[in-house]
Motif scaffolding. Structure first.
Motif, PDB file in Angstrom:
ATOM      1  N   HIS B  38       0.823  -1.211   0.000  1.00  0.00           N
ATOM      2  CA  HIS B  38       0.000   0.000   0.000  1.00  0.00           C
ATOM      3  C   HIS B  38       0.858   1.263   0.000  1.00  0.00           C
ATOM      4  O   HIS B  38       0.664   2.156  -0.831  1.00  0.00           O
ATOM      5  CB  HIS B  38      -0.916  -0.033   1.231  1.00  0.00           C
ATOM      6  N   ALA B  85      -3.346   2.013  -4.651  1.00  0.00           N
ATOM      7  CA  ALA B  85      -3.266   2.440  -3.252  1.00  0.00           C
ATOM      8  C   ALA B  85      -4.663   2.518  -2.644  1.00  0.00           C
ATOM      9  O   ALA B  85      -4.877   2.126  -1.494  1.00  0.00           O
ATOM     10  CB  ALA B  85      -2.563   3.789  -3.146  1.00  0.00           C
ATOM     11  N   THR B  88      -5.916  -1.237  -2.124  1.00  0.00           N
ATOM     12  CA  THR B  88      -5.258  -1.894  -0.989  1.00  0.00           C
ATOM     13  C   THR B  88      -5.675  -1.226   0.319  1.00  0.00           C
ATOM     14  O   THR B  88      -5.861  -1.903   1.341  1.00  0.00           O
ATOM     15  CB  THR B  88      -3.721  -1.836  -1.126  1.00  0.00           C
ATOM     16  N   GLY B  89      -5.839   0.099   0.266  1.00  0.00           N
ATOM     17  CA  GLY B  89      -6.272   0.812   1.462  1.00  0.00           C
ATOM     18  C   GLY B  89      -7.653   0.366   1.905  1.00  0.00           C
ATOM     19  O   GLY B  89      -7.910   0.153   3.093  1.00  0.00           O
ATOM     20  N   TRP B  92      -7.485  -3.080   3.482  1.00  0.00           N
ATOM     21  CA  TRP B  92      -6.956  -2.987   4.837  1.00  0.00           C
ATOM     22  C   TRP B  92      -7.997  -2.400   5.792  1.00  0.00           C
ATOM     23  O   TRP B  92      -8.161  -2.860   6.926  1.00  0.00           O
ATOM     24  CB  TRP B  92      -5.702  -2.115   4.840  1.00  0.00           C
TER      25      TRP B  92
END
Lengths: 227, 218
Positions: B38, B85, B88-89, B92
């Motif tokens: 990330h 990004a 993936t953010g 998460w």
């Protein structure tokens, strides 16, 4: 060198006077702004009429109205020059920086005179009380200034790109979002009441956004104007 | 050719190491492993957008069309890494906060960033004339990049965010243990290599397309 900014400013004021005179003759841009704002306001007020709304929602509505009204009218200054073919004359008469200053001041005048009319009307029609009046006025002022500041150079881009209908909104919306977020957050606090310290960081953000927008416009405008 | 192979092997090693060699992070647990992908993706996005601005400035100074093509390629790559990004953010966020999307200031600002560069591509597609397109989109790219510091660095610190910070502001050091730092830095290197390779390929493609256009025009 110290005297150099002053002629810019004087010429800028001359361009502002010229634009204001044209505007007083037709009142096209101002009518477009006001009609857009009033129509939206009436629609909102009509549909939510009797309910007392949260400051969260009112703050967002106020800035939506101001943003889209600005988009309806602010591109006008440059597009008008392109349409009537007066661009060449203006290019010969002044350097690029005074032109930008003049147009910027014109847009600021236009938008501030809109807020003076629309914001009180907005508060009355939505039965909204203001808890922190000074902070509210400061927010609306800085917000409107920033809207005009960033829109002016974008208007120049749009006029050179052939004034395609919705291009102005598409280009302006993302660039103006940081400003809108800060303005909405500050307005929410000012309307609903809260700690003044919370507003301070928002107002600082608005202030710096204004500074960056004006400086960047002054530096970059030359490249749009002198092709 | 050799560069590609090295980047490929390096990347594979980083992926394996991120699961086997690297310990689970304190506080974040197993979800913390995504940091290896990330954070470099986000940094490459900022780097590519920065290069887009640098090339735009170069175009305005020198007026050579190759800078305009390089700016465009960088804006495209920046957008790809920015989307990575964001995804993936969000993954998460689902693990750590329980929701894919909750308008944390970081998520807000990355959305705005994506919209700004989407507007950049709209502007490019709206103008026919090559020189005019290069000039106007260069100005817009510079304006757009000026909002990046507001979005990436100021907004998440002014407004309360739950997003973990990599750099500890009070001690001015990385909050990571050694093994993790090694994997993280190798990943940063791998992503940079990947970016350099993608940039090179894309730039060559755009240059060839341009030359083809010129030939047809003659």
């Amino acid at each position: 060198m110290a005297t150099k900014p002053l002629p810019w400013f004087r010429q800028g004021l001359a361009i502002l006077r010229k634009d204001l005179r044209i505007e007083f003759r037709t009142r096209y841009a101002y009518s477009a702004l006001v009609m857009f704002a009033i129509t939206t306001l009436v629609t909102v007020s009509f549909s939510v009429g009797g309910y007392a709304m949260d400051a969260d929602i009112t703050a967002a509505l106020l800035w939506i109205i101001l943003f889209f009204s600005a988009m309806a009218g602010l591109a006008r200054t440059f597009v008008h020059e392109e349409e009537t073919g007066t661009v060449t004359a203006l290019k010969m008469a002044a350097q690029s920086e005074p032109v930008l200053i003049g147009k910027y001041l014109f847009n600021v005048t236009l938008l501030l005179s809109l807020t003076v009319l629309v914001v009180p009307l907005f508060l009355v029609m939505l039965n909204q009380t203001v808890q922190l009046p000074i902070a509210f006025v400061a927010t609306v002022f800085l917000g409107a200034l920033g809207l005009a500041g960033a829109s002016t150079i974008l208007a120049a881009i749009v006029s050179k790109a052939g004034a395609k209908g919705s291009l102005m909104t598409v280009l302006a919306f993302p660039v103006l979002l940081p400003l809108l977020f800060a303005a909405i957050s500050a307005t929410r606090t000012a309307l609903g009441g809260g700690l003044v310290a919370n507003i301070r960081s928002d107002l600082l953000l608005l202030f710096f956004y204004n500074g960056v927008a004006v400086v960047a416009s002054l530096l970059l405008f030359e490249y749009i104007w002198n092709e | 050719m050799i560069g590609q192979i090295i980047v490929g092997i390096w990347m594979t090693v980083v992926i394996i190491a991120s699961f086997l060699y690297m310990p689970a992070t304190q506080g974040l647990g197993e979800t913390g492993r995504i940091l290896v992908y990330h954070v470099p993706a986000a940094w490459i996005a900022v780097l590519a957008y920065l290069m887009a601005m640098v090339n735009s400035i170069a175009y305005l100074r020198h007026g050579e069309l190759r800078f305009d093509r390089q700016a465009q390629v960088n804006a495209e790559l920046g957008t790809i890494f920015c989307i990575l990004a964001t995804i993936t953010g969000a993954i998460w966020s689902r693990g750590a906060w329980g929701q894919y999307w909750n308008w944390d200031p970081r998520q807000t600002s990355i959305t705005v960033l994506l919209m700004i560069y989407a507007a950049y591509f709209v502007l490019r597609s709206a103008i026919e004339d090559t020189d005019r397109r290069a000039r106007l989109s260069a100005v817009y790219a510079i304006l757009a990049f000026l909002t990046v510091p507001f979005l990436v660095f100021i907004v998440p610190r002014v407004y309360v965010s739950l997003h973990p910070n990599l750099i500890n502001v009070s001690t001015r050091s990385f909050d990571m243990d050694r093994k993790m730092l090694v994997v993280f830095l190798s990943s940063l290197l791998a992503f940079t290599g990947l970016y350099a390779w993608m940039y090179n390929v894309q730039k060559r493609l755009e240059n060839l397309l341009y030359r083809l256009d010129m030939k047809r025009g003659e």
